[in-house]
Design a protein around this motif. Structure first.
Motif, PDB file in Angstrom:
ATOM      1  N   ASN A 153       0.818  -1.208   0.000  1.00  0.00           N
ATOM      2  CA  ASN A 153       0.000   0.000   0.000  1.00  0.00           C
ATOM      3  C   ASN A 153       0.855   1.261   0.000  1.00  0.00           C
ATOM      4  O   ASN A 153       0.532   2.244   0.642  1.00  0.00           O
TER       5      ASN A 153
ATOM      6  N   SER B  14      -1.585   2.399  -3.123  1.00  0.00           N
ATOM      7  CA  SER B  14      -2.682   3.264  -2.676  1.00  0.00           C
ATOM      8  C   SER B  14      -3.319   4.004  -3.857  1.00  0.00           C
ATOM      9  O   SER B  14      -4.534   4.213  -3.874  1.00  0.00           O
TER      10      SER B  14
ATOM     11  N   ILE C 255      -6.874  -4.667   1.292  1.00  0.00           N
ATOM     12  CA  ILE C 255      -5.531  -4.097   1.302  1.00  0.00           C
ATOM     13  C   ILE C 255      -4.695  -4.789   2.374  1.00  0.00           C
ATOM     14  O   ILE C 255      -5.106  -4.889   3.536  1.00  0.00           O
TER      15      ILE C 255
ATOM     16  N   ASP D  16      -0.769  -4.693   4.015  1.00  0.00           N
ATOM     17  CA  ASP D  16       0.499  -3.975   4.051  1.00  0.00           C
ATOM     18  C   ASP D  16       1.136  -4.167   5.423  1.00  0.00           C
ATOM     19  O   ASP D  16       0.432  -4.282   6.437  1.00  0.00           O
TER      20      ASP D  16
ATOM     21  N   ALA E  24      -2.381   1.434   6.027  1.00  0.00           N
ATOM     22  CA  ALA E  24      -3.415   0.740   5.253  1.00  0.00           C
ATOM     23  C   ALA E  24      -4.806   1.068   5.785  1.00  0.00           C
ATOM     24  O   ALA E  24      -5.741   1.324   5.018  1.00  0.00           O
TER      25      ALA E  24
END
Length: 314
Positions: free
Chosen positions: A12, A17, A34, A36, A42
């Protein structure tokens, strides 16, 4: 038959992102997870994205872990060590191979059915690393390849000719990096080949202009990194385009990185070449006609990557 779609994003950072934001705007998936190592970052991005749902398309956005890969359609990998100013993509190789060894093991602990989409540089090498480490069929391990390079190429050609980049049809193939190959022989604008136009035509691109466009295409990332530290907008759009082609089974022809067997005499290496991308991943590699010089350049690009792969045992 599955009626919902799910993408798991691993990494991310700036690219990841921006990809997540692009997916929200495009609205072609039902669920985005997501993952990370910086969970706070995140979660912050997840909240920020969710706060825009009323203004975009309905979807579920969460922060998760590798167990969420179990029912994913696509696992997008943008995690890795960032390219440093003045550093080539190949310089990233050894550091990111080690990172990928850990990531792929955790993915395959939960799924052997997802499509892996690789964006981390050097992308062609890491696509091959992911293919070997995962044991997935080659159709389901895809790199972003030269889609971004082709977009840069078309933009620069369009600037020269004074037309919309969407009206320019042409590709860059080979390595996503220093040995990439612009395919001038099949570049077209509204069916017209600038290659065949008279030298005094406004549609003609001379050798000096070709060299300038090529160098700007090849050096675009270095220039952007020098000015702002990283590239992320256009690569995020490229990843979103590939995901959309897969999830909507569009059978789009895109220059993605895949494992080649007998392509213009090239075997056993991942390179960006035009391929049909659909629900099963890479459906078919397209036999792109090349000039003798372009074929030599592509083979040279393949040989360069093979050398690096041998050095790291892949």
């Amino acid at each position: 038959m599955k009626t919902t779609s799910k993408i798991v994003l691993i990494g991310n950072g700036a690219v990841g992102s921006t990809f997540a934001y692009t997916v929200l705007l495009r609205g072609f998936v039902n669920e985005l997870v997501i993952i990370d190592s910086n969970r706070d970052k995140a979660e912050g991005d997840m909240l920020d994205l969710n706060h825009g749902l009323m203004l975009a398309q309905p979807m579920k956005i969460t922060v998760g872990d590798y167990a969420d890969c179990a029912d994913a359609d696509i696992v997008v990998i943008t995690a890795g060590s960032a390219q440093r100013p003045g550093e080539t993509r190949i310089d990233l190789m050894n550091r990111n191979v080690q990172i990928f060894d850990s990531i792929i093991k955790q993915i395959t602990a939960y799924t052997t059915k997802a499509i892996l989409l690789i964006a981390t540089n050097p992308v062609d090498i890491l696509t091959q690393v992911a293919l070997k480490l995962s044991g997935f069929p080659k159709e389901r391990v895809i790199g972003s390849g030269t889609l971004l390079d082709s977009s840069r190429f078309r933009y620069l050609v369009a600037e020269k000719l004074g037309v919309d980049p969407r009206s320019v049809h042409g590709m860059v193939i080979g390595e996503h990096g220093d040995s990439e190959v612009p395919v001038w022989s099949s570049l077209s604008v509204a069916g017209m080949l600038p290659e065949t136009q008279p030298q005094d035509s406004v549609w003609h691109i001379n050798e000096s202009q070709k060299e300038e466009i090529y160098n700007e295409t090849k050096g675009a990332a270095y220039k952007i990194i020098e000015k702002k530290g990283a590239t992320f907008y256009a690569i995020a759009l490229s990843l979103a385009r590939i995901c959309e082609a897969i999830l909507k089974d569009q059978r789009s022809i895109l220059p993605v990185s895949s494992y080649l067997e007998g392509y213009h005499g090239i075997n056993g290496v991942c390179l960006g070449v035009p391929s049909i991308v659909g629900r099963n991943g890479l459906e078919e590699v397209v036999p792109l006609p090349l000039s003798e010089r372009e074929e030599e350049q592509l083979q040279s690009s393949a040989a360069k990557l093979k050398q690096f792969l041998e050095e790291i045992g892949f």
